[in-house]
Design a protein around this motif. Structure first.
Motif, PDB file in Angstrom:
ATOM      1  N   PHE A 267     -35.244  25.258  21.810  1.00 46.33           N
ATOM      2  CA  PHE A 267     -36.318  24.521  22.493  1.00 46.33           C
ATOM      3  C   PHE A 267     -35.996  24.284  23.965  1.00 46.33           C
ATOM      4  O   PHE A 267     -36.877  24.389  24.819  1.00 46.33           O
ATOM      5  CB  PHE A 267     -36.584  23.190  21.789  1.00 46.33           C
ATOM      6  CG  PHE A 267     -37.105  23.338  20.389  1.00 46.33           C
ATOM      7  CD1 PHE A 267     -38.259  24.074  20.142  1.00 46.33           C
ATOM      8  CD2 PHE A 267     -36.455  22.755  19.314  1.00 46.33           C
ATOM      9  CE1 PHE A 267     -38.756  24.218  18.851  1.00 46.33           C
ATOM     10  CE2 PHE A 267     -36.935  22.881  18.019  1.00 46.33           C
ATOM     11  CZ  PHE A 267     -38.086  23.624  17.790  1.00 46.33           C
TER      12      PHE A 267
ATOM     13  N   ARG B 141     -34.344  26.107  25.839  1.00 49.95           N
ATOM     14  CA  ARG B 141     -34.390  27.383  26.567  1.00 49.95           C
ATOM     15  C   ARG B 141     -35.813  27.944  26.642  1.00 49.95           C
ATOM     16  O   ARG B 141     -36.016  29.063  27.115  1.00 49.95           O
ATOM     17  CB  ARG B 141     -33.479  28.409  25.900  1.00 49.95           C
ATOM     18  CG  ARG B 141     -31.994  28.119  26.081  1.00 49.95           C
ATOM     19  CD  ARG B 141     -31.142  29.132  25.317  1.00 49.95           C
ATOM     20  NE  ARG B 141     -29.733  28.966  25.594  1.00 49.95           N
ATOM     21  CZ  ARG B 141     -28.932  28.097  24.986  1.00 49.95           C
ATOM     22  NH1 ARG B 141     -29.419  27.286  24.061  1.00 49.95           N
ATOM     23  NH2 ARG B 141     -27.649  28.022  25.295  1.00 49.95           N
ATOM     24  N   GLY B 142     -36.780  27.199  26.105  1.00 49.58           N
ATOM     25  CA  GLY B 142     -38.147  27.731  26.093  1.00 49.58           C
ATOM     26  C   GLY B 142     -38.314  28.846  25.082  1.00 49.58           C
ATOM     27  O   GLY B 142     -39.197  29.692  25.208  1.00 49.58           O
TER      28      GLY B 142
ATOM     29  N   TYR C  93     -43.569  28.722  18.494  1.00 51.28           N
ATOM     30  CA  TYR C  93     -44.753  28.014  18.025  1.00 51.28           C
ATOM     31  C   TYR C  93     -45.843  29.039  17.697  1.00 51.28           C
ATOM     32  O   TYR C  93     -45.759  30.210  18.087  1.00 51.28           O
ATOM     33  CB  TYR C  93     -45.242  27.041  19.098  1.00 51.28           C
ATOM     34  CG  TYR C  93     -44.211  26.010  19.494  1.00 51.28           C
ATOM     35  CD1 TYR C  93     -44.035  24.847  18.753  1.00 51.28           C
ATOM     36  CD2 TYR C  93     -43.389  26.206  20.600  1.00 51.28           C
ATOM     37  CE1 TYR C  93     -43.087  23.896  19.106  1.00 51.28           C
ATOM     38  CE2 TYR C  93     -42.438  25.270  20.961  1.00 51.28           C
ATOM     39  CZ  TYR C  93     -42.286  24.116  20.218  1.00 51.28           C
ATOM     40  OH  TYR C  93     -41.334  23.195  20.564  1.00 51.28           O
TER      41      TYR C  93
ATOM     42  N   ASP D 210     -48.821  29.693  18.760  1.00 55.25           N
ATOM     43  CA  ASP D 210     -49.493  30.448  19.815  1.00 55.25           C
ATOM     44  C   ASP D 210     -48.533  31.405  20.529  1.00 55.25           C
ATOM     45  O   ASP D 210     -48.964  32.230  21.331  1.00 55.25           O
ATOM     46  CB  ASP D 210     -50.145  29.485  20.821  1.00 55.25           C
ATOM     47  CG  ASP D 210     -51.221  30.169  21.654  1.00 55.25           C
ATOM     48  OD1 ASP D 210     -51.742  31.213  21.225  1.00 55.25           O
ATOM     49  OD2 ASP D 210     -51.520  29.668  22.756  1.00 55.25           O
ATOM     50  N   ASP D 211     -47.240  31.291  20.251  1.00 50.23           N
ATOM     51  CA  ASP D 211     -46.269  32.208  20.871  1.00 50.23           C
ATOM     52  C   ASP D 211     -46.191  33.536  20.116  1.00 50.23           C
ATOM     53  O   ASP D 211     -45.596  34.495  20.598  1.00 50.23           O
ATOM     54  CB  ASP D 211     -44.867  31.579  20.890  1.00 50.23           C
ATOM     55  CG  ASP D 211     -44.830  30.257  21.640  1.00 50.23           C
ATOM     56  OD1 ASP D 211     -45.771  29.998  22.416  1.00 50.23           O
ATOM     57  OD2 ASP D 211     -43.863  29.492  21.439  1.00 50.23           O
ATOM     58  N   ILE D 212     -46.777  33.552  18.922  1.00 55.89           N
ATOM     59  CA  ILE D 212     -46.663  34.746  18.073  1.00 55.89           C
ATOM     60  C   ILE D 212     -47.739  35.757  18.458  1.00 55.89           C
ATOM     61  O   ILE D 212     -48.917  35.407  18.600  1.00 55.89           O
ATOM     62  CB  ILE D 212     -46.804  34.364  16.579  1.00 55.89           C
ATOM     63  CG1 ILE D 212     -45.670  33.410  16.186  1.00 55.89           C
ATOM     64  CG2 ILE D 212     -46.815  35.615  15.696  1.00 55.89           C
ATOM     65  CD1 ILE D 212     -45.860  32.758  14.836  1.00 55.89           C
ATOM     66  N   GLU D 213     -47.325  36.977  18.657  1.00 58.68           N
ATOM     67  CA  GLU D 213     -48.245  38.047  19.045  1.00 58.68           C
ATOM     68  C   GLU D 213     -48.009  39.198  18.067  1.00 58.68           C
ATOM     69  O   GLU D 213     -46.899  39.696  17.950  1.00 58.68           O
ATOM     70  CB  GLU D 213     -47.896  38.483  20.480  1.00 58.68           C
ATOM     71  CG  GLU D 213     -48.716  39.626  20.977  1.00 58.68           C
ATOM     72  CD  GLU D 213     -49.732  39.223  22.027  1.00 58.68           C
ATOM     73  OE1 GLU D 213     -49.765  38.039  22.401  1.00 58.68           O
ATOM     74  OE2 GLU D 213     -50.475  40.108  22.454  1.00 58.68           O
TER      75      GLU D 213
ATOM     76  N   LYS E 271     -58.938  36.222  24.122  1.00 60.54           N
ATOM     77  CA  LYS E 271     -59.434  34.847  23.979  1.00 60.54           C
ATOM     78  C   LYS E 271     -60.606  34.606  24.933  1.00 60.54           C
ATOM     79  O   LYS E 271     -61.598  33.980  24.576  1.00 60.54           O
ATOM     80  CB  LYS E 271     -58.274  33.889  24.285  1.00 60.54           C
ATOM     81  CG  LYS E 271     -58.588  32.433  24.114  1.00 60.54           C
ATOM     82  CD  LYS E 271     -57.352  31.569  24.351  1.00 60.54           C
ATOM     83  CE  LYS E 271     -56.979  31.498  25.820  1.00 60.54           C
ATOM     84  NZ  LYS E 271     -55.981  30.465  26.139  1.00 60.54           N
TER      85      LYS E 271
ATOM     86  N   GLU F  55     -49.123  19.926  20.348  1.00 60.77           N
ATOM     87  CA  GLU F  55     -49.608  21.260  19.994  1.00 60.77           C
ATOM     88  C   GLU F  55     -50.831  21.086  19.099  1.00 60.77           C
ATOM     89  O   GLU F  55     -50.785  20.333  18.129  1.00 60.77           O
ATOM     90  CB  GLU F  55     -48.532  22.037  19.231  1.00 60.77           C
ATOM     91  CG  GLU F  55     -48.971  23.415  18.767  1.00 60.77           C
ATOM     92  CD  GLU F  55     -48.156  23.961  17.581  1.00 60.77           C
ATOM     93  OE1 GLU F  55     -47.914  25.164  17.537  1.00 60.77           O
ATOM     94  OE2 GLU F  55     -47.785  23.160  16.691  1.00 60.77           O
ATOM     95  N   THR F  56     -51.925  21.789  19.406  1.00 60.50           N
ATOM     96  CA  THR F  56     -53.116  21.695  18.553  1.00 60.50           C
ATOM     97  C   THR F  56     -52.911  22.540  17.293  1.00 60.50           C
ATOM     98  O   THR F  56     -51.867  23.179  17.118  1.00 60.50           O
ATOM     99  CB  THR F  56     -54.350  22.190  19.321  1.00 60.50           C
ATOM    100  OG1 THR F  56     -54.116  23.553  19.711  1.00 60.50           O
ATOM    101  CG2 THR F  56     -54.627  21.334  20.551  1.00 60.50           C
TER     102      THR F  56
ATOM    103  N   ILE G  84     -43.319  23.750  14.844  1.00 57.77           N
ATOM    104  CA  ILE G  84     -44.548  22.969  14.944  1.00 57.77           C
ATOM    105  C   ILE G  84     -44.383  21.909  16.022  1.00 57.77           C
ATOM    106  O   ILE G  84     -43.398  21.166  16.017  1.00 57.77           O
ATOM    107  CB  ILE G  84     -44.894  22.330  13.589  1.00 57.77           C
ATOM    108  CG1 ILE G  84     -45.225  23.454  12.596  1.00 57.77           C
ATOM    109  CG2 ILE G  84     -46.073  21.377  13.722  1.00 57.77           C
ATOM    110  CD1 ILE G  84     -45.775  22.972  11.291  1.00 57.77           C
ATOM    111  N   GLY G  85     -45.359  21.875  16.929  1.00 61.43           N
ATOM    112  CA  GLY G  85     -45.287  20.956  18.059  1.00 61.43           C
ATOM    113  C   GLY G  85     -45.867  19.594  17.745  1.00 61.43           C
ATOM    114  O   GLY G  85     -46.805  19.135  18.381  1.00 61.43           O
TER     115      GLY G  85
ATOM    116  N   ASP H 257     -58.660  24.391  21.110  1.00 55.28           N
ATOM    117  CA  ASP H 257     -58.346  23.689  22.353  1.00 55.28           C
ATOM    118  C   ASP H 257     -58.307  22.193  22.037  1.00 55.28           C
ATOM    119  O   ASP H 257     -58.561  21.776  20.906  1.00 55.28           O
ATOM    120  CB  ASP H 257     -59.318  24.068  23.487  1.00 55.28           C
ATOM    121  CG  ASP H 257     -60.743  23.590  23.254  1.00 55.28           C
ATOM    122  OD1 ASP H 257     -60.949  22.635  22.490  1.00 55.28           O
ATOM    123  OD2 ASP H 257     -61.649  24.184  23.862  1.00 55.28           O
TER     124      ASP H 257
ATOM    125  N   GLN I  84     -41.525  18.968  11.901  1.00 52.98           N
ATOM    126  CA  GLN I  84     -42.434  19.080  13.056  1.00 52.98           C
ATOM    127  C   GLN I  84     -41.805  18.399  14.251  1.00 52.98           C
ATOM    128  O   GLN I  84     -42.490  17.905  15.134  1.00 52.98           O
ATOM    129  CB  GLN I  84     -43.768  18.411  12.731  1.00 52.98           C
ATOM    130  CG  GLN I  84     -44.391  18.850  11.433  1.00 52.98           C
ATOM    131  CD  GLN I  84     -44.706  17.683  10.506  1.00 52.98           C
ATOM    132  OE1 GLN I  84     -45.149  16.649  10.968  1.00 52.98           O
ATOM    133  NE2 GLN I  84     -44.495  17.848   9.209  1.00 52.98           N
TER     134      GLN I  84
END
Lengths: 784, 173
Positions: free
Chosen positions: A23, A25-26, A30, A32-35, A116, A199-200, A248-249, A281, A503
């Motif tokens: 965390f 180190r960024g 999460y 939304d980071d998954i592609e 998006k 995080e939403t 989970i944020g 959002d 979380q």
């Protein structure tokens, strides 16, 4: 005799968190980071009206826009029998509206596009015609004769009433009230607020057309239960569904339910054959996902002339929104609200509750709360403080006089709860001493003489956490046990997998420490994994402060199972009898010969290389723990406030929080959770409000209107502790994450009411904003 | 349209629509996912990055506005395996729980320490008041920033003239 081996990370040690590295180190992972390769993006069109009949949905323009792959409507979902889904409270909820919209922000249609931005552009090009209907925005309106029927989709629903529910004993309570010297009444509204994790919510649905396997990445606090619900809703075979909760944020209850977006994204992925990502959002999060509270409560407390409590009578009207979708145990329609007698030895009580549909978002999640205990704790703690004011007694003294005494545990409450353990007077005394209560009382008196408006609030809450027992607590029939699977590798390193999902609570550290304690493997050598239903054992998830009470217990139990196998292997290696071996954290040694020993690492290696004749190889196991009872954390919080007479602004001068959550596994993490909950309690008491205008428009749909505490407002917290172990938990632990949100709102508000009590003010509903305080002072003739 | 900027010391470029937000450019085009989106209205600070060493909320900056400028994200805080003082501070003082606000908090904290090597409690709380944390109640975040200040002071005492984080990631400007 052998001396205790020093082992890093045992219970009680504040080791630094194992999960921090990624965390800071960024490199958190999460949702939304998954592609995923070929991934599409989904945007949802929502209703601008609180209540309206849908005349038409025109998707022609949207369908032709750049990048658009599909537009999904309620009609299309209905063709696949997915326009409606079951809720966690045996009701139904629209996935995409087909007939009416029933709250502002309800899901009407969805666009799936390459990006998006394209999905959102096309969403805005969908044209929906509505016939607007009158909106019902409160239980009071909902029960009026002739109120607009919200749930005309339900065959036998003739009005807006959802449920009536009772606990306790009406006759004995009435009799006790008849004999009372004093009856104190408080009517208070615990307003709607929202957990608003930073995080939403969101998901990525990836249905593989070739294999039929549906992998759904989801911001879920309860991935296993979600998998089962998905299987039941969609008819997909459960082995073909894999739910993965990544990092989970924050959750705070918001990420327990199944939301329509999850179902639409999954259906879309199934139809299109590509992964579909949907991330809310912030406005979508605040207007459509699980809200909290919204209880209108009336409490009557009967006392004798000496201040001894005789009986409690409570009625509440619950505003459940358009669909009854509370996430709570099946048996209890108003959650665990009937814990409302709190920390007091009240001989009899009667609780009644009625739930109503309104044109507001559904949800009723336990926001950092064990199923409505927050509302219960708030009511009783406000009521007791008001009783003290009316009786002219000190609020701490009145509490002391009525506490359940330490020798009364296990204590059966008037509404049927069996409290496991507690020492309420001790926690109160520690808090009062830490605050310097007696001196401060004098100081308050002196300041008031000078015209200052200042006060002290006290609250002595009792929490009820760690659901089940499974026979009493289930969600949609799924019993609320939890699980842990522990594998010790040949080199003595371990992998612990659990049915819960962190979380932010620090599970990767806390649960490794339990393994350290029980099996002597250093916490650094224990990897903790949760959230992947294909790999982790089944569990009901993380909410209601249940991870340590239930999955923590499962971890201890599975580690003990492995320790027994390790004993057999050690006896074989040492050529000794099992009963001649002693355990010292991390090794077995022969009684009287501490040098004749085998470490857990040596034993683990032998489990794969040199087991006794006839023994299965390996050192691994799983334990499903069904707790015999809930745990009952408690504590006393004390708050000092100063009120500005000119503006009504409340400044919190001090907050002392004494928590007893039984044995603390990692005190640093426990204290961090208490800090966080006290800040959220502050927000709820003074800032956080989701409200609605007469048309049902949500006021509080973004962070400029829904105010969350920042570092600037948030007070400093002074923590204290007492330790009363749970007698039935293998480690004596009770759970803590929610205690501060449960206990602190009443302490904050009690302080304000104490400050205003010289002016005859007995109640201000939350959030206690400056304008309300100013108006109360003004009404009392105080001006500046 | 083409956009080029220096991100964590390296020249990066991409082809974006003019309306694309900086946070989306960082997350989607550059796959620097440590910068998070929490609110879309510049209220929460989860998307905070340093733009020419000043904290900005990257959900309210267009990618094209960063043309030719220097960005530091959370991924630029550590120098290889060496964590920066602010990262160490957050770990040591338990300044994070879920971790979602942490990148923004650390960047604001690091930026504060560049301007003010020894901030008071009040100065820290004011500096981070544009960033929301839902987990920690802020006490340990304040401690974490103080911890970082102490580490920086200790490092400065050992080797004066050390380059700042922002300067280092900006390529020594």
């Amino acid at each position: 005799m052998a001396t205790q081996t020093h082992m890093h990370g045992r219970i009680g040690e504040s080791i630094k968190r194992k999960e921090d590295g990624r965390f800071i180190r960024g490199k958190g992972n999460y949702l939304d980071d998954i592609e995923l390769p070929g991934m599409l993006h989904m945007a949802i069109l929502r209703s601008p009206h609180a209540h309206a009949r849908i005349k038409s949905v025109d998707t022609a323009a949207a369908s032709g826009m750049p990048g658009v792959i599909a537009v999904v409507t309620g009609e299309l979902m209905a063709q696949h029998k997915l326009a409606w889904m079951p809720t966690l409270s045996y009701d139904t909820q629209a996935v995409l509206a087909t007939d009416k919209v029933r709250f502002q922000g309800q899901e009407v249609a969805a666009v799936i596009a390459d990006t998006k931005y394209q999905a959102e552009d096309a969403r805005d090009a969908i044209v929906v015609e509505y016939d607007v209907l009158p909106a019902v925005t409160s239980p009071q309106q909902a029960k009026e004769a002739g109120a607009t029927l919200i749930r005309d989709d339900k065959e036998n629903q003739k009005d807006n009433h959802i449920y009536h529910w009772e606990a306790g004993d009406q006759a004995t309570t009435q009799a006790a009230f008849a004999k009372a010297d004093k009856v104190v009444r408080l009517h208070t509204f615990y307003p709607r607020c929202h957990p608003a994790p930073l995080e939403t919510c969101g998901c990525i649905a990836d249905v593989n057309g070739a294999t039929g396997k549906a992998t759904v990445y989801m911001t879920s606090q309860a991935p296993h239960a979600i998998r089962t619900v998905f299987a039941l809703v969609t008819g997909l075979p459960e082995q073909n569904i894999r739910v993965i909760s990544p990092d989970i944020g924050g959750g705070f209850g918001n990420k327990v339910p199944v939301y329509p977006g999850y179902v639409v994204a999954t259906a879309a992925s199934l139809l299109i054959g590509r992964p579909v990502k949907w991330v809310e959002d912030r406005s979508e999060n605040l207007i459509s996902t699980g809200f909290a509270r919204d209880f209108h409560m009336t409490g009557d407390l009967a006392l004798d002339k000496n201040g001894k409590m005789l009986a409690l009578r409570v009625h509440l009207d619950s505003d459940n929104g358009a669909f009854f979708a509370d996430a709570q145990p099946t048996k209890f329609k108003a959650g665990l609200f009937h814990i409302v007698t709190g920390s007091y030895d009240i001989p009899t009580a009667h609780v009644t509750a009625d739930g109503y549909y309104t044109n507001k978002a559904p949800g009723g999640v336990a926001y950092r709360c064990s199923f409505r205990v927050t509302e219960a704790s708030y009511l009783i703690e406000r009521l007791v403080s008001n009783a003290a004011i009316e009786l002219g007694m000190d609020q701490a003294e009145l509490r002391m006089k009525n506490f359940i005494q330490p020798e009364q545990f296990p204590y059966r409450s008037a509404t049927g709860w069996v409290y496991d353990s507690g020492d309420y007077p001790k926690a109160m005394n520690v808090a009062l001493e830490q605050l310097g209560y007696a001196e401060l009382r004098k100081d308050v008196g002196a300041r008031r003489q000078k015209g200052e408006v200042t006060g002290i609030g006290v609250a002595s809450f009792t929490e009820v956490v760690g659901a089940g027992h499974g026979a009493d607590f289930d969600i949609l029939g799924l019993r609320m046990f939890d699980s842990a699977e522990l594998r010790v590798h040949p080199t003595g390193k371990a992998l612990l997998r659990m049915g819960t999902k962190s979380q932010g609570q620090g599970h990767e550290t806390t649960f490794a420490q339990i393994v350290t304690e029980e099996l002597g493997i250093p916490a650094a050598d224990v990897a903790v994994e949760e959230g992947d239903t294909d790999t982790a054992p089944y569990g009901l998830g993380t909410y209601a402060s249940r991870s340590t009470p239930v999955a923590g217990a499962a971890t201890a139990m599975v580690a003990r199972k492995l320790r027994e196998k390790a004993r057999t292997i050690a006896a074989h290696l040492l050529e000794a009898a099992e009963e001649d071996l002693e355990w010292d954290t991390g090794r077995f040694y022969v009684k009287g010969s501490p040098d004749k020993a085998k470490t857990i690492q040596e034993i683990a290696f032998a489990a794969y290389t040199n087991v006794p004749e006839g023994m299965e190889a390996g050192l691994e196991g799983v334990h499903y723990y069904d707790p015999p009872n809930m745990t009952y954390p408690f504590g006393t919080y004390a708050v000092v406030v100063d009120v500005d007479k000119g503006t009504g602004q409340v400044k919190v001068r001090r907050v002392v929080a004494v928590d007893d959550c039984g044995v603390r596994i990692n005190p640093m993490i426990v204290e961090g959770q208490i800090h966080g909950g006290l800040a959220e309690g502050y927000g709820i008491a003074f800032m956080q409000l989701i409200t609605f205008d007469a048309e049902g428009n949500c006021i509080g749909s973004n962070f400029m209107d829904y105010l969350l505490p920042t570092a600037w407002e948030t007070p400093q917290f002074e923590l204290g502790e007492t330790v009363t172990p749970s007698p039935h938990h293998p480690l004596g632990a009770k759970g803590v994450g929610e205690s501060p949100t449960v206990g602190s709102p009443a302490a904050y508000v009690n302080a304000v009411i104490d400050a205003l009590s010289p002016y005859g003010v007995t109640n201000i509903d939350m959030p206690v904003t400056s304008d309300k305080v100013w108006a109360a002072l003004r009404a009392a003739g105080v001006t500046e | 349209m083409k956009v080029a900027m220096k991100v964590n010391g390296a020249e990066r470029s991409g082809d974006v629509e003019p309306r694309v937000l900086l946070v989306d450019f960082l997350r989607t085009n550059l796959r620097l996912t440590g910068t998070h989106v929490g609110c879309d209205t510049s209220s929460c600070g989860a998307c905070t990055v340093l733009l020419d060493a000043e904290p900005v909320k990257s959900c309210t900056v267009l990618a094209v506005q960063a043309e030719g400028r220097s960005i530091t994200t959370v991924e630029g805080l550590a120098q290889g395996a060496n964590l920066s003082p602010i990262q160490v501070g957050f770990h040591e003082e338990h300044g994070l729980q879920c971790g979602f606000c942490t990148p923004g908090m650390m960047l604001v904290g690091a930026s504060l320490l560049e301007r003010n090597a020894k901030p008071t409690e009040e100065e820290i709380r004011w500096a981070i008041s544009g960033n929301i944390c839902r987990c920690t109640g802020y006490m340990n975040i304040v401690k974490a920033i103080k911890h970082a200040a102490m580490l920086r002071a200790a490092a400065d005492a050992e080797s004066p003239g050390r380059p700042t984080v922002a300067a280092a990631t900006a390529g020594g400007e």
